[in-house]
Design a protein around this motif. Structure first.
Motif, PDB file in Angstrom:
ATOM      1  N   GLY A 131       0.790  -1.244  -0.129  1.00 31.88           N
ATOM      2  CA  GLY A 131       0.206  -0.131   0.073  1.00 31.88           C
ATOM      3  C   GLY A 131       0.844   1.229  -0.006  1.00 31.88           C
ATOM      4  N   ALA A 132       1.806   1.446   0.791  1.00 27.69           N
ATOM      5  CA  ALA A 132       2.611   2.564   0.824  1.00 27.69           C
ATOM      6  C   ALA A 132       3.263   2.793  -0.489  1.00 27.69           C
ATOM      7  CB  ALA A 132       3.631   2.545   1.910  1.00 27.69           C
ATOM      8  N   PRO A 133       4.066   1.773  -1.186  1.00 24.79           N
ATOM      9  CA  PRO A 133       4.677   2.379  -2.608  1.00 24.79           C
ATOM     10  C   PRO A 133       3.561   2.673  -3.384  1.00 24.79           C
ATOM     11  CG  PRO A 133       5.132  -0.010  -1.943  1.00 24.79           C
ATOM     12  CD  PRO A 133       4.556   0.742  -0.800  1.00 24.79           C
ATOM     13  N   LEU A 134       2.334   1.863  -3.157  1.00 22.03           N
ATOM     14  CA  LEU A 134       1.341   2.334  -4.503  1.00 22.03           C
ATOM     15  C   LEU A 134       0.762   3.562  -4.112  1.00 22.03           C
ATOM     16  CD1 LEU A 134      -0.527   1.314  -6.612  1.00 22.03           C
ATOM     17  CD2 LEU A 134      -1.992   0.507  -4.754  1.00 22.03           C
ATOM     18  N   ALA A 135       0.626   3.894  -2.838  1.00 18.46           N
ATOM     19  CA  ALA A 135       0.243   5.388  -2.593  1.00 18.46           C
ATOM     20  C   ALA A 135       1.151   6.369  -3.088  1.00 18.46           C
ATOM     21  CB  ALA A 135       0.123   5.595  -1.172  1.00 18.46           C
ATOM     22  N   TYR A 136       2.577   6.263  -3.006  1.00 13.34           N
ATOM     23  CA  TYR A 136       3.543   6.847  -3.608  1.00 13.34           C
ATOM     24  C   TYR A 136       3.285   7.227  -5.145  1.00 13.34           C
ATOM     25  CZ  TYR A 136       8.472   8.457  -4.933  1.00 13.34           C
ATOM     26  OH  TYR A 136       9.325   9.332  -5.703  1.00 13.34           O
ATOM     27  N   GLN A 137       3.354   6.051  -5.751  1.00 11.22           N
ATOM     28  CA  GLN A 137       3.028   5.926  -7.232  1.00 11.22           C
ATOM     29  C   GLN A 137       1.945   6.779  -7.731  1.00 11.22           C
ATOM     30  OE1 GLN A 137       5.732   5.248  -8.587  1.00 11.22           O
ATOM     31  NE2 GLN A 137       5.912   3.132  -9.149  1.00 11.22           N
ATOM     32  N   LEU A 138       0.706   6.560  -6.624  1.00 10.40           N
ATOM     33  CA  LEU A 138      -0.357   7.421  -7.296  1.00 10.40           C
ATOM     34  C   LEU A 138      -0.540   8.866  -6.708  1.00 10.40           C
ATOM     35  CD1 LEU A 138      -2.857   4.321  -6.801  1.00 10.40           C
ATOM     36  CD2 LEU A 138      -1.911   5.101  -8.955  1.00 10.40           C
TER      37      LEU A 138
END
Length: 172
Positions: free
Chosen positions: A65-72
């Protein structure tokens, strides 16, 4: 890249007759991990899942979730087990196969009408994801969709979730 090749099967864990899908071998592979995060990101964008925040469920939902949030370009909010969050929380108890469990979110984590995507490593029976939805109803936000690495289709967890996009990278 075939993610199934990076996920180890552990027979008879945690009990006889169960095949545990172990993602530690995926996490241990730098290219596999990067591919997984990029694939989740691309699938969220394709499905127009562009949230204000990504919600990750303890604990493997944090990993993705954390890297996905960063990417989005979104914020990240953890949903935790009891006693892990230091401020006032909302709490929901839910049923497991052999008992109950509890999840919590900070009461001030989100404001009404924020949009979220819920992320976890596995969709099995849908109980944890459904409990997370109940928590988010208390906060008053809009669930745009879900993103999972693995879905165990025979357990039909998808049926417990609302009619929103559900991304699963690997299905068994």
């Amino acid at each position: 890249m075939d993610l199934k090749e990076l996920i180890r099967d552990i027979p008879n864990f945690p009990k006889p007759g169960i095949v545990f899908r172990d993602i530690t071998t995926l996490l241990n592979n730098p290219k596999g991990l990067q591919y997984t995060i990029n694939l989740l990101t691309n699938k969220c964008r394709e499905a127009n899942l562009l949230p204000d925040h990504v919600i990750g469920m303890e604990s493997r939902g944090f990993i993705f979730g954390a890297p996905l949030a960063y990417q989005l370009n979104s914020g990240f909010i953890p949903v935790r087990k009891p006693g892990k969050l230091p401020s006032s929380v909302y709490q929901v108890q839910y049923d497991l196969e052999y008992g109950t469990d509890t999840l919590e979110i900070h009461q001030d984590a989100l404001q009404n009408f924020h949009s979220v995507v819920i992320v976890d490593d596995l969709l099995a029976t849908g109980g944890t994801a459904q409990a997370t939805i109940e928590l988010l109803k208390k906060v008053g936000c809009n669930v745009l969709g879900f993103a999972f690495i693995i879905e165990l289709e025979s357990l039909e967890g998808r049926k417990k979730l609302p009619d929103v996009p559900i991304i699963s990278l690997v299905k068994y």
